[in-house]
Design a protein around this motif. Sequence first.
Motif, PDB file in Angstrom:
ATOM      1  N   GLY A   1     -20.056   1.633   5.817  1.00 28.64           N
ATOM      2  CA  GLY A   1     -21.754   1.349   5.719  1.00 28.64           C
ATOM      3  C   GLY A   1     -22.127   0.246   6.861  1.00 28.64           C
ATOM      4  O   GLY A   1     -23.180   0.619   7.479  1.00 28.64           O
ATOM      5  N   ALA A   2     -21.238  -0.397   7.612  1.00 28.41           N
ATOM      6  CA  ALA A   2     -21.481  -1.076   8.661  1.00 28.41           C
ATOM      7  C   ALA A   2     -22.025   0.132   9.933  1.00 28.41           C
ATOM      8  O   ALA A   2     -23.016  -0.243  10.703  1.00 28.41           O
ATOM      9  CB  ALA A   2     -20.561  -1.939   9.365  1.00 28.41           C
ATOM     10  N   ARG A   3     -21.264   1.087   9.863  1.00 28.39           N
ATOM     11  CA  ARG A   3     -21.580   2.081  11.085  1.00 28.39           C
ATOM     12  C   ARG A   3     -22.819   2.771  10.690  1.00 28.39           C
ATOM     13  O   ARG A   3     -23.894   2.938  11.795  1.00 28.39           O
ATOM     14  CB  ARG A   3     -20.466   3.076  11.359  1.00 28.39           C
ATOM     15  CG  ARG A   3     -20.929   4.089  12.180  1.00 28.39           C
ATOM     16  CD  ARG A   3     -19.514   4.834  12.703  1.00 28.39           C
ATOM     17  NE  ARG A   3     -20.097   5.855  13.710  1.00 28.39           N
ATOM     18  CZ  ARG A   3     -19.163   6.218  14.409  1.00 28.39           C
ATOM     19  NH1 ARG A   3     -17.867   6.394  14.351  1.00 28.39           N
ATOM     20  NH2 ARG A   3     -19.188   7.406  15.365  1.00 28.39           N
ATOM     21  N   ARG A   4     -22.933   3.220   9.395  1.00 27.98           N
ATOM     22  CA  ARG A   4     -24.320   3.735   8.982  1.00 27.98           C
ATOM     23  C   ARG A   4     -25.539   2.993   9.207  1.00 27.98           C
ATOM     24  O   ARG A   4     -26.431   3.504   9.530  1.00 27.98           O
ATOM     25  CB  ARG A   4     -24.119   4.234   7.503  1.00 27.98           C
ATOM     26  CG  ARG A   4     -23.165   5.377   7.316  1.00 27.98           C
ATOM     27  CD  ARG A   4     -23.334   6.010   6.027  1.00 27.98           C
ATOM     28  NE  ARG A   4     -23.023   4.846   4.860  1.00 27.98           N
ATOM     29  CZ  ARG A   4     -21.816   4.634   4.661  1.00 27.98           C
ATOM     30  NH1 ARG A   4     -20.826   5.544   4.945  1.00 27.98           N
ATOM     31  NH2 ARG A   4     -21.549   3.969   3.713  1.00 27.98           N
ATOM     32  N   ASP A   5     -25.518   1.696   8.891  1.00 25.10           N
ATOM     33  CA  ASP A   5     -26.582   0.597   9.056  1.00 25.10           C
ATOM     34  C   ASP A   5     -26.896   0.742  10.785  1.00 25.10           C
ATOM     35  O   ASP A   5     -27.983   0.555  11.155  1.00 25.10           O
ATOM     36  CB  ASP A   5     -26.261  -0.573   8.740  1.00 25.10           C
ATOM     37  CG  ASP A   5     -26.174  -1.093   7.232  1.00 25.10           C
ATOM     38  OD1 ASP A   5     -26.732   0.080   6.571  1.00 25.10           O
ATOM     39  OD2 ASP A   5     -25.685  -1.863   6.607  1.00 25.10           O
ATOM     40  N   SER A   6     -25.973   0.663  11.670  1.00 25.85           N
ATOM     41  CA  SER A   6     -26.007   0.563  13.013  1.00 25.85           C
ATOM     42  C   SER A   6     -26.705   1.953  13.425  1.00 25.85           C
ATOM     43  O   SER A   6     -27.581   1.814  14.392  1.00 25.85           O
ATOM     44  CB  SER A   6     -24.733   0.236  13.718  1.00 25.85           C
ATOM     45  OG  SER A   6     -24.831   0.300  15.222  1.00 25.85           O
ATOM     46  N   GLU A   7     -26.058   3.125  12.754  1.00 24.12           N
ATOM     47  CA  GLU A   7     -26.947   4.266  13.327  1.00 24.12           C
ATOM     48  C   GLU A   7     -28.237   4.400  12.901  1.00 24.12           C
ATOM     49  O   GLU A   7     -28.998   4.985  13.518  1.00 24.12           O
ATOM     50  CB  GLU A   7     -26.016   5.491  12.634  1.00 24.12           C
ATOM     51  CG  GLU A   7     -24.531   5.434  13.446  1.00 24.12           C
ATOM     52  CD  GLU A   7     -23.710   6.659  12.595  1.00 24.12           C
ATOM     53  OE1 GLU A   7     -23.943   7.110  11.618  1.00 24.12           O
ATOM     54  OE2 GLU A   7     -22.986   7.104  13.467  1.00 24.12           O
ATOM     55  N   ALA A   8     -28.594   3.832  11.507  1.00 23.00           N
ATOM     56  CA  ALA A   8     -29.935   3.862  11.340  1.00 23.00           C
ATOM     57  C   ALA A   8     -30.698   2.989  12.421  1.00 23.00           C
ATOM     58  O   ALA A   8     -32.053   3.468  12.761  1.00 23.00           O
ATOM     59  CB  ALA A   8     -30.232   3.068   9.882  1.00 23.00           C
ATOM     60  N   THR A   9     -30.214   1.893  12.971  1.00 26.95           N
ATOM     61  CA  THR A   9     -30.861   1.024  13.982  1.00 26.95           C
ATOM     62  C   THR A   9     -31.037   1.879  15.121  1.00 26.95           C
ATOM     63  O   THR A   9     -32.013   1.993  15.799  1.00 26.95           O
ATOM     64  CB  THR A   9     -30.029  -0.129  14.372  1.00 26.95           C
ATOM     65  OG1 THR A   9     -29.805  -0.951  13.118  1.00 26.95           O
ATOM     66  CG2 THR A   9     -30.621  -0.986  15.440  1.00 26.95           C
ATOM     67  N   ASP A  10     -30.062   2.731  15.563  1.00 20.50           N
ATOM     68  CA  ASP A  10     -30.131   3.683  16.789  1.00 20.50           C
ATOM     69  C   ASP A  10     -31.192   4.740  16.516  1.00 20.50           C
ATOM     70  O   ASP A  10     -31.943   4.863  17.433  1.00 20.50           O
ATOM     71  CB  ASP A  10     -28.950   4.668  16.745  1.00 20.50           C
ATOM     72  CG  ASP A  10     -27.543   3.660  17.264  1.00 20.50           C
ATOM     73  OD1 ASP A  10     -27.813   2.288  17.594  1.00 20.50           O
ATOM     74  OD2 ASP A  10     -26.458   4.133  16.990  1.00 20.50           O
TER      75      ASP A  10
ATOM     76  N   LEU B   1     -17.353  -0.295  14.319  1.00 22.72           N
ATOM     77  CA  LEU B   1     -17.810  -0.103  13.080  1.00 22.72           C
ATOM     78  C   LEU B   1     -17.174   1.018  12.264  1.00 22.72           C
ATOM     79  O   LEU B   1     -17.338   2.039  13.042  1.00 22.72           O
ATOM     80  CB  LEU B   1     -19.738  -0.094  13.166  1.00 22.72           C
ATOM     81  CG  LEU B   1     -20.178  -1.455  14.036  1.00 22.72           C
ATOM     82  CD1 LEU B   1     -21.608  -1.190  14.114  1.00 22.72           C
ATOM     83  CD2 LEU B   1     -19.813  -2.762  13.319  1.00 22.72           C
TER      84      LEU B   1
ATOM     85  N   ASN C   1     -21.945   3.270  18.772  1.00 23.21           N
ATOM     86  CA  ASN C   1     -21.242   4.333  17.746  1.00 23.21           C
ATOM     87  C   ASN C   1     -20.823   5.421  18.251  1.00 23.21           C
ATOM     88  O   ASN C   1     -20.906   6.572  17.745  1.00 23.21           O
ATOM     89  CB  ASN C   1     -22.372   4.263  16.685  1.00 23.21           C
ATOM     90  CG  ASN C   1     -22.918   3.145  15.898  1.00 23.21           C
ATOM     91  OD1 ASN C   1     -21.940   2.517  15.216  1.00 23.21           O
ATOM     92  ND2 ASN C   1     -24.039   2.982  15.853  1.00 23.21           N
TER      93      ASN C   1
END
Length: 530
Positions: free
Chosen positions: A269-278, A266, A361
């Motif tokens: 933006g896709a990584r930032r969304d995933s990090e928000a999930t983290d 990722l 991530n």
Amino acid sequence: MTHSNSGKFMTAREAAALIRDGDTVGLMGGGGGLMEATHLFEAVQARFLETEAPRGLTVMHALGIGDKKTKGMNCFAHEGLVKRVIGGHWVWSPAMQRLAEEEKIEAYILPGGVSSQLMREIGAGRPGLFTHVGLGTVCDPRQGGGRMNASAREDLAEVVQMDGREYLRYKPFPIHVALVRASAADEDGNISFEHEAANLDAQSLALAARNSGGKVIVQVKERVSNGSLKAREVRIPSAWVDAIVVDPAQATSYAIPFDPAFSGELTGGARRDSEATDHAMEKAASAEAFGERQAVARRAAEELFNTGKARPVVNYGVGVPDAVARLVALRGDSGRIYQTIEHGTYGGLLMDGELFGYARNASAMLDAATQFDFYAGGGLDIAFLGFGEFDEEGSVNVSRLGGFTVGPGGFIDIAQNARKVVFCGTFAAKGVKLVTGDGTLRVTQQGAVKKLVQRVDQVTFSGPQSIVRGQEVLYLTERASFRLMQGGVELFEIAPGVDLDRDVLAEMGFAPRIAKDLAVMPARFFNAAG
């Protein structure tokens, strides 16, 4: 899939038939299904159960492989299929542990990093691995030579002298078959790891088998056309590969079909969304009931920035260290450290339990042998590790507990080389009852198993060797804190509410030194509100 008449592609059954009686087979994996060639392992098991072949295998693996039930090393845990196992970590296969305990196999252990590095040395045709890693531990021939049961009679290493210093030479041996896991193979047989959650020791293992004159068998999820893989994406070249098996069901882990956050794919933006999930996952984790694990984690986290480094390089082990990693992330301190795990990963959100070794991530992924080179050379500033038991000399045992072969995984490589080591764990086990959360800790029932003993059953970390190396070593429990000094272990801190004589000294197998300035830990470590 059906058999291909051209190239190296074949079925798992055909690949399993390439293994001969008496072969030494190298496996890879990291527990919970991490880079495990599940389809190939099951094919070897099926062939043995149908035909009783192959027989008498020697099986080597650096880290844990399996699900503690039927997968991974459990596929090889059949009397007659294997005669010898050289394993880094055994707990993922209770069936193989039983074979070792019952003397049905020759059981050995090697440090996880040593295993990965030894594969590279074997592949390069060098005379073994020369290293300080393992001196004074169960891997030292003077302490057991890696032997874990009576059936194991050989020393896997010997002591050598060079430039006035002692080293261990881990002896080389040929690898006849390597069972490797990867993501994709092109028509020519070039191999990519792009969808994997780690690299582990795939490259070192393939190299060892290739240059031993053996077979390199690779399981992948997909077959792609020539030209699909960029040269820099190829981690194992076609020239090294003998056979390829496609398993379309290959998953990130036993529980996760595929998640690009684990493979580091990722970006933006896709990584930032995933990090928000983290972050949401971490906040949810903080809702766990407060207990002694969290109290130890809070105390241990105090040591993180007492290393003399503005941004220390850190490794977390399993057990209570999981809670330390979670606490550091919850406090927003992850950006103040360089977080590593021995599997080769940097950064990201560390998973625990059956997903230990995975990171969502991650910022970088290296081969395991390279990561262990970094550790062995002194690159690790601080490590948080668990303990099974420790003794008056400061030696720690995690490799043989309750009579069962556990194995060290990367523990020896990490503990022996970190500049500062913080062992974290509970003071006792089995039946302990504690009351905490109000700023104090009260012991209402002592444990049946003492973990602070006069002499550990097996030395996985040597206190005397650590003194020679000049490491800073702490042993932190919920009741008391200890440190390694010249001559032994010193008690320097107790928990508020704990009775020193009744709850600490009377429950130890040795009498520690007691610091003149014996302190009481801050009440905030034991307050459920944080």
